[in-house]
Design an enzyme around this catalytic site. Structure first.
Site, PDB file in Angstrom:
ATOM      1  N   ARG A  70       0.827  -1.224   0.000  1.00 53.05           N
ATOM      2  CA  ARG A  70       0.000   0.000   0.000  1.00 53.05           C
ATOM      3  C   ARG A  70       0.855   1.265   0.000  1.00 53.05           C
ATOM      4  O   ARG A  70       0.608   2.157  -0.786  1.00 53.05           O
ATOM      5  CB  ARG A  70      -0.983   0.012   1.169  1.00 53.05           C
ATOM      6  N   TYR A 123      -8.825  22.279 -15.171  1.00 48.00           N
ATOM      7  CA  TYR A 123      -9.628  21.067 -15.318  1.00 48.00           C
ATOM      8  C   TYR A 123     -10.889  21.213 -14.460  1.00 48.00           C
ATOM      9  O   TYR A 123     -10.795  21.421 -13.251  1.00 48.00           O
ATOM     10  CB  TYR A 123      -8.807  19.842 -14.910  1.00 48.00           C
ATOM     11  N   ASP A 196      -0.141  21.738 -12.638  1.00 49.47           N
ATOM     12  CA  ASP A 196      -0.769  20.655 -13.386  1.00 49.47           C
ATOM     13  C   ASP A 196      -0.257  20.781 -14.819  1.00 49.47           C
ATOM     14  O   ASP A 196      -0.644  21.687 -15.555  1.00 49.47           O
ATOM     15  CB  ASP A 196      -2.297  20.772 -13.325  1.00 49.47           C
ATOM     16  N   LYS A 221      -3.581  10.623 -19.245  1.00 47.56           N
ATOM     17  CA  LYS A 221      -3.521  11.299 -20.538  1.00 47.56           C
ATOM     18  C   LYS A 221      -2.249  10.885 -21.296  1.00 47.56           C
ATOM     19  O   LYS A 221      -2.023   9.700 -21.449  1.00 47.56           O
ATOM     20  CB  LYS A 221      -3.629  12.806 -20.306  1.00 47.56           C
TER      21      LYS A 221
HETATM   22  N1  PLP Z   1      -5.859  17.624 -14.831  1.00 44.96           N
HETATM   23  C1  PLP Z   1      -6.213  17.765 -16.109  1.00 44.96           C
HETATM   24  C2  PLP Z   1      -5.630  18.894 -16.906  1.00 44.96           C
HETATM   25  C3  PLP Z   1      -7.122  16.883 -16.697  1.00 44.96           C
HETATM   26  O1  PLP Z   1      -7.480  17.059 -17.986  1.00 44.96           O
HETATM   27  C4  PLP Z   1      -7.672  15.838 -15.916  1.00 44.96           C
HETATM   28  C5  PLP Z   1      -8.650  14.888 -16.490  1.00 44.96           C
HETATM   29  O2  PLP Z   1      -9.212  15.120 -17.547  1.00 44.96           O
HETATM   30  C6  PLP Z   1      -7.280  15.716 -14.587  1.00 44.96           C
HETATM   31  C7  PLP Z   1      -6.371  16.618 -14.069  1.00 44.96           C
HETATM   32  C8  PLP Z   1      -7.846  14.625 -13.706  1.00 44.96           C
HETATM   33  O3  PLP Z   1      -7.216  13.414 -14.029  1.00 44.96           O
HETATM   34  P1  PLP Z   1      -7.897  11.966 -13.837  1.00 44.96           P
HETATM   35  O4  PLP Z   1      -9.042  11.879 -14.780  1.00 44.96           O
HETATM   36  O5  PLP Z   1      -6.764  11.032 -14.131  1.00 44.96           O
HETATM   37  O6  PLP Z   1      -8.345  11.886 -12.411  1.00 44.96           O
END
Ligand code: PLP
Length: 405
Positions: A70, A123, A196, A221
């Site tokens: 874990r 996001y 991010d 992604k």
């Molecule tokens: N950050 C961005 C820019 C995203 O496009 C996404 C998902 O589309 C995320 C974070 C969240 O990722 P996850 O879907 O893997 O939880």
């Protein structure tokens, strides 16, 4: 890198004049996954470690470095070490069960009463999470236009602001934030910077080398790239108390990525540099061609010289401007939705970064409060022939605008 001496694999003995993995270019370290060879079988692909527990030494120590799956797992570590090397992350990297699990861990590591500055364009799932969950954690969040560093400066609450969260390019309007300038402003105020970098990838931007403290990716992604793994990752500039807290949150709350997913992610990472280059080149080609399309009123892509963030993007991105672009469809919301309904080659699906190109009408996904105009379609360019993609989109745009009999 602190964890590159993982005991489960060795770099094969190299001639003394050869470069060490620390000196390899991204294409080399990704393709060879840091050059590790399984010490037992000499396999060039490390085995998949499924064991949940590990044998103690007779004196009760765990000299292998592994205790229980874990908090840590050997297969997960393989992918983490490659991502940490690509990001130049001294603290290493931590894989989570999703991008959201990775991002939310950063906010959960803050103290009650802390203030956070986040982007207006980000996001949507994380924006919604911040709106719903941050008050329960007693965190104050201000959303600012992150493409304006002065807006960040103005939002700082001295002694209270502890985190500036950047997303660049911002999903889905492709806004560009100046990581180095924002890091200067945040650090002067005693705040950390987390980026991010999902829409860039470590091939196109390395936020830690620009002054950021933490970089986060939805590894779902382009890092994995094959639309078959949900994963997230944090990489840290240095091992400090905040990083230790992130390690504790992931281990204690049980948020680690499982070994099957980590194994698939590692397979995807080996070709990341090739895919990032091809997908960016395809996105730029589409952006240029669609800019001249009579049925497209605007193209949002940082690679276009008239994009407001182009100069910053050209400075902080290398080798391309990313695989995400958005178009605004002349004719408004109905024409945009109709265009998405008419594509044949593009896949009408959410997500980004896979080898297959995706298209989505974002306003209907994000709902009320989105900064996304109703005529916008988000495109994620895969590795298909860009002219095939263009022909398919052109036919869909034209069909959507043909008057109905
Ligand atoms: N950050 C961005 C820019 C995203 O496009 C996404 C998902 O589309 C995320 C974070 C969240 O990722 P996850 O879907 O893997 O939880």
């Amino acid at each position: 890198m602190s964890r590159s001496n993982a005991p489960h694999g060795t770099s094969d003995a190299a001639p003394s004049e050869a470069l060490s993995p620390a000196e390899w270019q991204p294409a080399t370290l990704a393709a060879q996954a840091l050059g590790r060879i399984d010490p037992v079988t000499r396999a060039v692909v490390p085995p998949l470690h499924l064991s949940t527990t590990y044998l103690r030494d007779p004196d009760n120590a765990y000299r292998s470095g592994f205790v229980y799956a874990r908090p840590d797992n050997a297969t997960t570590r393989e992918a983490e070490d490659v991502i940490a090397a690509l990001e130049r992350a001294e603290a290493g990297a931590l894989l989570f069960g999703s991008g959201m699990a990775a991002a939310s861990a950063v906010f959960c590591a803050l103290e009650r009463g802390d203030h956070v500055i986040a982007p207006e364009v980000m996001y949507w799932g994380l924006r919604r999470w911040l709106r719903q969950e941050a008050p329960r954690l007693d965190l104050a969040v201000d959303f600012v236009p992150m493409d304006d560093p002065e807006a960040v400066r103005a939002a700082i609450r001295p002694g209270k602001t502890r985190l500036v969260w950047i997303e660049t390019p911002g999903n889905p309007l492709c806004t560009v934030a100046d990581i180095a300038r924002i890091a200067e402003i945040a650090h002067a105020a005693g705040a950390r910077v987390a980026v991010d970098s999902t829409a860039a990838s470590p091939i196109l931007t390395r936020p830690l080398t620009l002054g950021a403290d933490i970089v986060m990716h939805s590894a779902t992604k382009i890092l994995n790239g094959h639309s078959d793994v949900v994963a997230g990752v944090l990489a840290g500039a240095r091992k400090d108390a905040f990083w230790d807290r992130l390690v504790a949150i992931r281990g204690g709350w049980g948020a680690i990525l499982g070994p099957f997913e980590a194994y698939l992610l590692m397979r995807g990472l080996r070709t990341l540099p090739l895919r990032a280059a091809a997908q960016s080149a395809g996105a730029l080609h589409l952006a240029q061609r669609l800019s001249a399309h009579p049925l497209v009123s605007a193209v949002l892509y940082p690679g276009l010289p008239d994009h407001p963030g182009h100069a910053v993007a050209a400075r902080q991105m290398t080798g391309g401007f990313g695989y995400m672009l958005s178009i605004r469809v002349a004719g408004g919301e109905a024409a945009a939705i109709e265009t998405a309904a008419r594509v044949a080659l593009w896949k009408r699906a959410t997500s980004l970064g896979g080898v297959e190109s995706l298209i989505e009408h974002r306003a209907s996904v994000e709902g009320p409060g989105t900064p996304c105009p109703p005529d916008l379609l988000r495109l994620s360019t895969g590795i298909e022939d860009p002219d095939d993609l263009l022909r398919d989109l052109d036919a869909a745009l034209t069909g959507a605008h043909r008057p109905t009999e």
